[in-house]
Scaffold this motif. Structure first.
Motif, PDB file in Angstrom:
ATOM      1  N   ALA A  30       0.792  -1.253   0.015  1.00  0.00           N
ATOM      2  CA  ALA A  30       0.059  -0.026  -0.048  1.00  0.00           C
ATOM      3  C   ALA A  30       0.851   1.268   0.037  1.00  0.00           C
ATOM      4  N   PHE A  31       2.219   1.112   0.368  1.00  0.00           N
ATOM      5  CA  PHE A  31       3.009   2.213   0.172  1.00  0.00           C
ATOM      6  C   PHE A  31       3.974   2.323  -0.930  1.00  0.00           C
ATOM      7  N   LYS A  32       3.991   1.395  -1.626  1.00  0.00           N
ATOM      8  CA  LYS A  32       4.817   1.350  -2.883  1.00  0.00           C
ATOM      9  C   LYS A  32       4.168   2.177  -3.905  1.00  0.00           C
ATOM     10  N   ASP A  33       4.883   3.016  -4.615  1.00  0.00           N
ATOM     11  CA  ASP A  33       4.218   4.001  -5.659  1.00  0.00           C
ATOM     12  C   ASP A  33       5.257   4.349  -6.457  1.00  0.00           C
ATOM     13  N   ASP A  34       4.805   5.282  -7.247  1.00  0.00           N
ATOM     14  CA  ASP A  34       6.073   5.944  -8.144  1.00  0.00           C
ATOM     15  C   ASP A  34       6.641   7.067  -7.546  1.00  0.00           C
ATOM     16  N   PRO A  35       8.073   7.207  -7.633  1.00  0.00           N
ATOM     17  CA  PRO A  35       8.845   7.774  -6.555  1.00  0.00           C
ATOM     18  C   PRO A  35       8.231   9.351  -6.807  1.00  0.00           C
ATOM     19  N   SER A  36       7.706   9.757  -7.789  1.00  0.00           N
ATOM     20  CA  SER A  36       7.433  11.117  -8.260  1.00  0.00           C
ATOM     21  C   SER A  36       6.276  11.447  -7.177  1.00  0.00           C
ATOM     22  N   ASP A  37       5.651  10.817  -6.453  1.00  0.00           N
ATOM     23  CA  ASP A  37       4.550  10.997  -5.566  1.00  0.00           C
ATOM     24  C   ASP A  37       5.630  11.184  -4.026  1.00  0.00           C
ATOM     25  N   ARG A  38       5.990  12.152  -3.701  1.00  0.00           N
ATOM     26  CA  ARG A  38       6.913  12.585  -2.698  1.00  0.00           C
ATOM     27  C   ARG A  38       6.252  11.978  -1.199  1.00  0.00           C
ATOM     28  N   MET A  39       5.059  11.749  -1.020  1.00  0.00           N
ATOM     29  CA  MET A  39       4.401  11.767   0.160  1.00  0.00           C
ATOM     30  C   MET A  39       3.702  10.274   0.125  1.00  0.00           C
ATOM     31  N   SER A  40       4.063   9.415  -0.448  1.00  0.00           N
ATOM     32  CA  SER A  40       3.676   8.084  -0.904  1.00  0.00           C
ATOM     33  C   SER A  40       4.150   7.077   0.216  1.00  0.00           C
ATOM     34  N   TYR A  41       5.263   7.265   0.484  1.00  0.00           N
ATOM     35  CA  TYR A  41       5.685   6.161   1.414  1.00  0.00           C
ATOM     36  C   TYR A  41       5.603   6.379   2.800  1.00  0.00           C
ATOM     37  N   PHE A  42       6.023   5.270   3.591  1.00  0.00           N
ATOM     38  CA  PHE A  42       5.725   5.407   5.079  1.00  0.00           C
ATOM     39  C   PHE A  42       6.646   6.376   5.593  1.00  0.00           C
ATOM     40  N   ARG A  43       6.553   7.377   5.779  1.00  0.00           N
ATOM     41  CA  ARG A  43       7.210   8.619   6.376  1.00  0.00           C
ATOM     42  C   ARG A  43       7.506   8.621   7.937  1.00  0.00           C
ATOM     43  N   ASP A  44       7.908   7.667   8.544  1.00  0.00           N
ATOM     44  CA  ASP A  44       8.295   7.402   9.964  1.00  0.00           C
ATOM     45  C   ASP A  44       9.589   7.004  10.040  1.00  0.00           C
ATOM     46  N   ILE A  45      10.014   7.192  11.115  1.00  0.00           N
ATOM     47  CA  ILE A  45      11.741   6.870  11.569  1.00  0.00           C
ATOM     48  C   ILE A  45      11.461   6.526  13.117  1.00  0.00           C
ATOM     49  N   SER A  46      12.327   5.526  13.595  1.00  0.00           N
ATOM     50  CA  SER A  46      12.408   5.157  14.979  1.00  0.00           C
ATOM     51  C   SER A  46      14.168   5.437  15.103  1.00  0.00           C
ATOM     52  N   THR A  47      14.499   6.187  15.765  1.00  0.00           N
ATOM     53  CA  THR A  47      16.056   6.383  15.909  1.00  0.00           C
ATOM     54  C   THR A  47      16.691   4.999  16.273  1.00  0.00           C
TER      55      THR A  47
END
Length: 462
Positions: free
Chosen positions: A309-326
């Motif tokens: 559900a988070f795989k998309d064309d890289p041109s969609d800047r907001m499509s990936y799971f924008r999360d990080i855990s240090t």
């Protein structure tokens, strides 16, 4: 039994702790008169405090964590060797133990595919909640964003994790909470909402459907559930419950998120609690027993469909799971988890959890036959609870002070047990047992003897 404390100054350690450490879930006013407990060493099933006192630990580190016991040199060595070679890099890049443990873990979880690393059970659940919310925006215009949770379940200590927690006293004084989290009724057959019925499990599951329909199925994105309610009283699911829950989720296109933070990695006699009940989850979260407390690690595991559900064309800047855990990028966690899993496999600890769990339940039922204050005995594997009542007919719960007193009496006898702790207004009345998977019959007998003594002193039959 006293332990040698010559290698450190016990008085100084206790003084430093009292002056500077803020303990978890503890009222510190008591330390104006009494010393705090400081645990300094552990081996196998036993720990020692700074004063040299020995305890048999029957709660795996106090919070259901040290599944393979204390003093495991192979795990410590694995962590040390990995940290010297490569200690940390952000999980935007990979590392060897993270890749290796993810592969081993997925082998134990048919139908699952991807592992997202973080640090604690609360954080693992937060990741799952964010996944649901982002999918809601990507697929449903933000509408299918609500997350259901069950009364008496616990999902973590952050504000949003508490928003998904069905325990009043744990949430008390911490609101306002994150919107979009909706509670539905518990599945404790002992506390049946419908009286004595043959189809309790199905009826309890249908209570979830009622809430879905009231909220609007097109607004509900996921349901978050423990396979066995843990801190809410060790509540095992009734027959037919999970089949109906899954049927309802499929009917309304609702993701099923299973919280395995307590049950995961062998506690119930299988790798995961959900595997007892034919559950096919979309997401599984885990922490505690993943590395048995030798390093901080948690995992949010998903199916490939959720990942896609988070795989998309890289041109969609907001499509990936924008999360990080240090510290999801710290290599100590997966290195410890690999060594922990190897111990469970090499020592056949799933089998021991099953066998010793059956023995434990038999011994607990003997106490039930002896003391009327025990209203219910329940559990799975090395995860068990005794619910205490004033009267078996009315099932009126005892005041939490009795559970506290029994746990304290066992502690004086050198045995550490657990209990429901400031979770409910009425139902802080369950004693909880979760020994390490290495436990022996003799150690279980020692715990039962301590309980027997405590009940005889504090709750003898009239």
């Amino acid at each position: 039994m006293k332990h040698d404390v010559n290698e450190y100054d016990a008085v100084a350690v206790i003084a430093s702790d009292r002056k500077h450490v803020w303990h978890h879930i503890t009222q510190h006013k008591q330390f104006e008169q009494n010393d705090p407990m400081v645990i300094v060493e552990g081996k196998g099933m036993r720990v020692w405090d700074a004063k040299g006192n020995e305890y048999l630990d029957m709660v795996s580190g106090g919070v259901w964590t040290v599944n393979v016991g204390y003093g495991r040199e192979s795990i410590a060595d694995a962590v040390r060797d990995q940290l010297v070679k490569m200690n940390y890099f952000a999980q935007s890049a990979g590392n060897i133990p993270a890749a290796q443990f993810a592969e081993k873990l997925i082998e134990k979880m048919p139908g699952m595919s991807r592992v997202y690393y973080s640090n604690s059970g609360s954080e693992a659940n937060e990741k799952a909640f964010k996944i649901v919310r982002q999918i809601a925006h990507r697929k449903y215009g933000g509408k299918k964003h609500k997350i259901l949770f069950r009364e008496r379940d616990y999902h973590g200590t952050t504000i949003t994790a508490l928003s998904a927690t069905g325990q009043f006293e744990r949430k008390h004084q911490y609101g306002p909470f994150t919107p979009g989290f909706v509670e539905f009724p518990h599945c404790s057959e002992y506390r049946s909402q419908f009286g004595d019925v043959d189809d309790y499990g199905v009826r309890a599951a249908l209570e979830m459907e009622k809430v879905i329909l009231a909220e609007g199925p097109d607004t509900v994105g996921a349901v978050c559930l423990e396979p066995i309610t843990a801190g809410g009283g060790v509540i095992t699911p009734p027959q037919g419950y999970w089949d109906k829950i899954q049927e309802i989720c499929k009917k309304y296109d609702i993701l099923l998120h299973i919280d395995e933070v307590v049950c995961g990695l062998g506690r119930t006699g299988k790798w995961f609690g959900y595997q007892h009940y034919g559950i096919k989850p979309d997401m599984v979260t885990m922490a505690k027993g993943v590395a048995s407390g030798y390093a901080a690690i948690s995992c949010t595991v998903t199916t490939e469909a959720v990942f896609d559900a988070f795989k998309d064309d890289p041109s969609d800047r907001m499509s990936y799971f924008r999360d990080i855990s240090t510290f999801g990028g710290c290599t100590a966690g997966p290195a410890a988890a690999l060594a922990n899993m190897k111990i469970i496999e090499d020592e056949n600890l799933l089998e021991n959890a099953t066998q010793m769990g059956e023995y434990l339940m038999g011994r607990l039922h003997q106490l039930y036959d002896k003391y009327d204050v025990i209203g219910d005995v329940r559990g799975k594997g090395l995860f068990a609870g005794l619910e205490l009542v004033k009267d078996r007919q009315s099932k009126e719960p005892v005041d939490e002070s009795l559970a506290i007193a029994i746990a304290a009496d066992c502690m004086k006898q050198g045995v550490i047990i657990g209990r429901t702790n400031r979770s409910f207004e009425q139902f802080n009345n369950t004693l909880c047992f979760s020994p390490a998977l290495i436990v022996t019959q003799a150690e279980l007998d020692q715990m039962i003897d301590a309980l027997d003594n405590a009940f005889a002193r504090l709750a003898p039959n009239a």
